[in-house]
Write a protein that holds these residues in place. Structure first.
Motif, PDB file in Angstrom:
ATOM      1  N   ASP A 208      -0.893  19.528  71.308  1.00 24.67           N
ATOM      2  CA  ASP A 208      -0.395  20.756  70.692  1.00 24.67           C
ATOM      3  C   ASP A 208       0.907  20.437  69.965  1.00 24.67           C
ATOM      4  N   GLU A 209       1.195  21.245  68.940  1.00 26.61           N
ATOM      5  CA  GLU A 209       2.400  21.005  68.139  1.00 26.61           C
ATOM      6  C   GLU A 209       2.903  22.328  67.592  1.00 26.61           C
ATOM      7  N   GLU A 210       4.216  22.496  67.589  1.00 28.43           N
ATOM      8  CA  GLU A 210       4.804  23.711  67.041  1.00 28.43           C
ATOM      9  C   GLU A 210       6.210  23.442  66.523  1.00 28.43           C
ATOM     10  N   GLU A 211       6.645  24.327  65.629  1.00 26.25           N
ATOM     11  CA  GLU A 211       7.999  24.231  65.094  1.00 26.25           C
ATOM     12  C   GLU A 211       8.968  24.898  66.064  1.00 26.25           C
ATOM     13  N   MET A 212      10.153  24.340  66.191  1.00 25.05           N
ATOM     14  CA  MET A 212      11.122  24.864  67.150  1.00 25.05           C
ATOM     15  C   MET A 212      12.541  24.655  66.630  1.00 25.05           C
ATOM     16  N   GLU A 213      13.390  25.655  66.834  1.00 28.95           N
ATOM     17  CA  GLU A 213      14.807  25.532  66.499  1.00 28.95           C
ATOM     18  C   GLU A 213      15.588  25.201  67.770  1.00 28.95           C
ATOM     19  N   ILE A 214      16.405  24.155  67.669  1.00 23.80           N
ATOM     20  CA  ILE A 214      17.217  23.730  68.809  1.00 23.80           C
ATOM     21  C   ILE A 214      18.661  23.586  68.337  1.00 23.80           C
ATOM     22  N   VAL A 215      19.580  24.131  69.097  1.00 21.44           N
ATOM     23  CA  VAL A 215      21.002  24.008  68.776  1.00 21.44           C
ATOM     24  C   VAL A 215      21.627  22.939  69.665  1.00 21.44           C
ATOM     25  N   VAL A 216      22.319  21.995  69.044  1.00 22.78           N
ATOM     26  CA  VAL A 216      23.050  20.971  69.799  1.00 22.78           C
ATOM     27  C   VAL A 216      24.532  21.114  69.482  1.00 22.78           C
ATOM     28  N   VAL A 217      25.352  20.939  70.503  1.00 27.56           N
ATOM     29  CA  VAL A 217      26.799  21.119  70.356  1.00 27.56           C
ATOM     30  C   VAL A 217      27.532  19.895  70.890  1.00 27.56           C
ATOM     31  N   LYS A 218      28.619  19.561  70.235  1.00 25.51           N
ATOM     32  CA  LYS A 218      29.458  18.455  70.704  1.00 25.51           C
ATOM     33  C   LYS A 218      30.659  19.056  71.423  1.00 25.51           C
ATOM     34  N   ILE A 219      30.651  18.938  72.750  1.00 20.38           N
ATOM     35  CA  ILE A 219      31.687  19.546  73.585  1.00 20.38           C
ATOM     36  C   ILE A 219      32.782  18.525  73.873  1.00 20.38           C
ATOM     37  N   LYS A 220      34.009  18.934  73.684  1.00 18.34           N
ATOM     38  CA  LYS A 220      35.142  18.039  73.924  1.00 18.34           C
ATOM     39  C   LYS A 220      35.117  17.514  75.360  1.00 18.34           C
ATOM     40  N   GLY A 221      35.179  16.193  75.480  1.00 18.10           N
ATOM     41  CA  GLY A 221      35.195  15.564  76.788  1.00 18.10           C
ATOM     42  C   GLY A 221      33.826  15.373  77.418  1.00 18.10           C
ATOM     43  N   GLU A 222      32.770  15.914  76.785  1.00 19.30           N
ATOM     44  CA  GLU A 222      31.424  15.833  77.355  1.00 19.30           C
ATOM     45  C   GLU A 222      30.419  15.182  76.414  1.00 19.30           C
ATOM     46  N   GLY A 223      30.691  15.238  75.123  1.00 25.90           N
ATOM     47  CA  GLY A 223      29.741  14.697  74.143  1.00 25.90           C
ATOM     48  C   GLY A 223      28.704  15.738  73.731  1.00 25.90           C
ATOM     49  N   TRP A 224      27.596  15.261  73.161  1.00 22.89           N
ATOM     50  CA  TRP A 224      26.562  16.155  72.639  1.00 22.89           C
ATOM     51  C   TRP A 224      25.692  16.710  73.758  1.00 22.89           C
ATOM     52  N   LYS A 225      25.419  18.028  73.666  1.00 18.90           N
ATOM     53  CA  LYS A 225      24.560  18.710  74.633  1.00 18.90           C
ATOM     54  C   LYS A 225      23.616  19.647  73.883  1.00 18.90           C
ATOM     55  N   ILE A 226      22.448  19.878  74.474  1.00 15.27           N
ATOM     56  CA  ILE A 226      21.553  20.919  73.978  1.00 15.27           C
ATOM     57  C   ILE A 226      22.083  22.257  74.483  1.00 15.27           C
ATOM     58  N   TYR A 227      22.230  23.228  73.586  1.00 15.47           N
ATOM     59  CA  TYR A 227      22.685  24.536  74.032  1.00 15.47           C
ATOM     60  C   TYR A 227      21.641  25.100  74.992  1.00 15.47           C
ATOM     61  N   PRO A 228      22.039  25.498  76.216  1.00 17.15           N
ATOM     62  CA  PRO A 228      21.075  25.928  77.240  1.00 17.15           C
ATOM     63  C   PRO A 228      20.204  27.099  76.818  1.00 17.15           C
ATOM     64  N   GLY A 229      20.688  27.892  75.872  1.00 20.43           N
ATOM     65  CA  GLY A 229      19.902  29.041  75.426  1.00 20.43           C
ATOM     66  C   GLY A 229      18.808  28.682  74.445  1.00 20.43           C
ATOM     67  N   SER A 230      18.696  27.377  74.060  1.00 15.94           N
ATOM     68  CA  SER A 230      17.636  26.952  73.156  1.00 15.94           C
ATOM     69  C   SER A 230      16.273  27.050  73.852  1.00 15.94           C
ATOM     70  N   SER A 231      15.213  26.990  73.059  1.00 15.38           N
ATOM     71  CA  SER A 231      13.869  27.159  73.584  1.00 15.38           C
ATOM     72  C   SER A 231      13.519  26.146  74.671  1.00 15.38           C
ATOM     73  N   LEU A 232      14.161  24.982  74.653  1.00 17.20           N
ATOM     74  CA  LEU A 232      13.851  23.961  75.655  1.00 17.20           C
ATOM     75  C   LEU A 232      14.215  24.425  77.068  1.00 17.20           C
ATOM     76  N   GLY A 233      15.131  25.408  77.128  1.00 15.23           N
ATOM     77  CA  GLY A 233      15.516  25.918  78.433  1.00 15.23           C
ATOM     78  C   GLY A 233      14.367  26.578  79.178  1.00 15.23           C
ATOM     79  N   LEU A 234      13.304  26.926  78.456  1.00 16.80           N
ATOM     80  CA  LEU A 234      12.151  27.568  79.099  1.00 16.80           C
ATOM     81  C   LEU A 234      11.429  26.612  80.047  1.00 16.80           C
ATOM     82  N   PHE A 235      11.643  25.318  79.855  1.00 20.72           N
ATOM     83  CA  PHE A 235      10.952  24.338  80.699  1.00 20.72           C
ATOM     84  C   PHE A 235      11.666  24.124  82.024  1.00 20.72           C
ATOM     85  N   LEU A 236      12.839  24.728  82.196  1.00 12.84           N
ATOM     86  CA  LEU A 236      13.596  24.520  83.438  1.00 12.84           C
ATOM     87  C   LEU A 236      13.361  25.686  84.404  1.00 12.84           C
TER      88      LEU A 236
END
Length: 236
Positions: A208-236
């Motif tokens: 299966d394949e679908e289009e998805m928007e994901i927001v990534v943020v660079k947090i000071k002292g932590e580096g790049w993270k996926i914003y938890p509210g992105s669609s990938l959060g549904l898998f957790l």
């Protein structure tokens, strides 16, 4: 028989007159400077000693320039590697996918949450962080089993970034406030991208394949993270 051109005195053939004028001419002839053009071999053999210091200086300058070019090239390679490689904005996506495919919750959660946020999650569950990971590993294994039931054995997740848009300072401020409101986290976001991605799942029996928007943020002292509210959060 010859005669002196100065005093007219008769002198033997091949001899020189001893009058003052003739003697003076003889002395000037013996002490005259040697013509520089008459000794090209010496200059060719030993080089132009007057120009040698300039040649050495030029050679040193060329060496410095060449060395600087090498350093600049290395810096470009290092900078490009940090942007395009594992430490760039794609890193959390790679960690999420790898962690999900291997049911490794530490990698999955680390791709989305800061260390402080993870500590808070463990405190809320009244468990140690290690125990939280163990619980999440079990949940990931259950989710993975469900996907294998649907798509077949050796199911794998993939995420391909098709396009990205850098978010404005105003938008970044909104995300900082979201972290505060929804996750009780005080973060400083240095940069953020909205990614257009192709999300795919493929197993032995189906895909299966679908289009998805994901927001990534660079947090000071932590580096790049996926914003938890992105669609990938549904898998957790």
């Amino acid at each position: 028989m010859a005669f002196c051109r100065y005093c007219g005195k008769e002198i033997a053939e091949g001899s020189a007159c001893t009058c003052p004028d003739a003697m003076n001419e003889q002395a000037n002839t013996n002490t005259a400077p040697v013509n520089q053009a008459s000794q090209p071999e010496a200059n060719t053999q030993y080089g132009d000693t007057a120009a040698a210091p300039d040649n050495k200086k030029q050679a040193k300058t060329n060496l410095i320039i060449a060395g600087g070019a090498v350093v600049a090239l290395l810096l470009i390679v290092i900078i490009f590697s940090s942007i395009a490689g594992g430490s760039g904005y794609k890193a959390p996506l790679d960690d999420f996918v790898d962690g999900f495919n291997k049911c490794n919750s530490k990698k999955v959660l680390g791709s989305m949450y800061t260390d402080d946020m993870l500590d808070d999650m463990a405190d809320e569950e009244d468990v140690k962080l290690k125990e939280l990971y163990e619980e999440m590993d079990e949940e990931l294994e259950d989710a993975y089993d469900e996907l294998e039931d649907e798509y077949g054995k050796r199911t794998k997740m993939k995420i391909k970034v098709e396009d990205k848009k850098e978010l404005s300072k105003k938008k970044i401020k909104d995300y900082e406030e979201n972290y505060e409101d929804y996750y009780d986290a005080d973060v400083e976001i240095k940069k953020a991208y909205e990614l257009e991605c192709t999300f795919s799942i493929k197993g032995k029996d189906d895909d299966d394949e679908e289009e998805m928007e994901i927001v990534v943020v660079k947090i000071k002292g932590e580096g790049w993270k996926i914003y938890p509210g992105s669609s990938l959060g549904l898998f957790l």
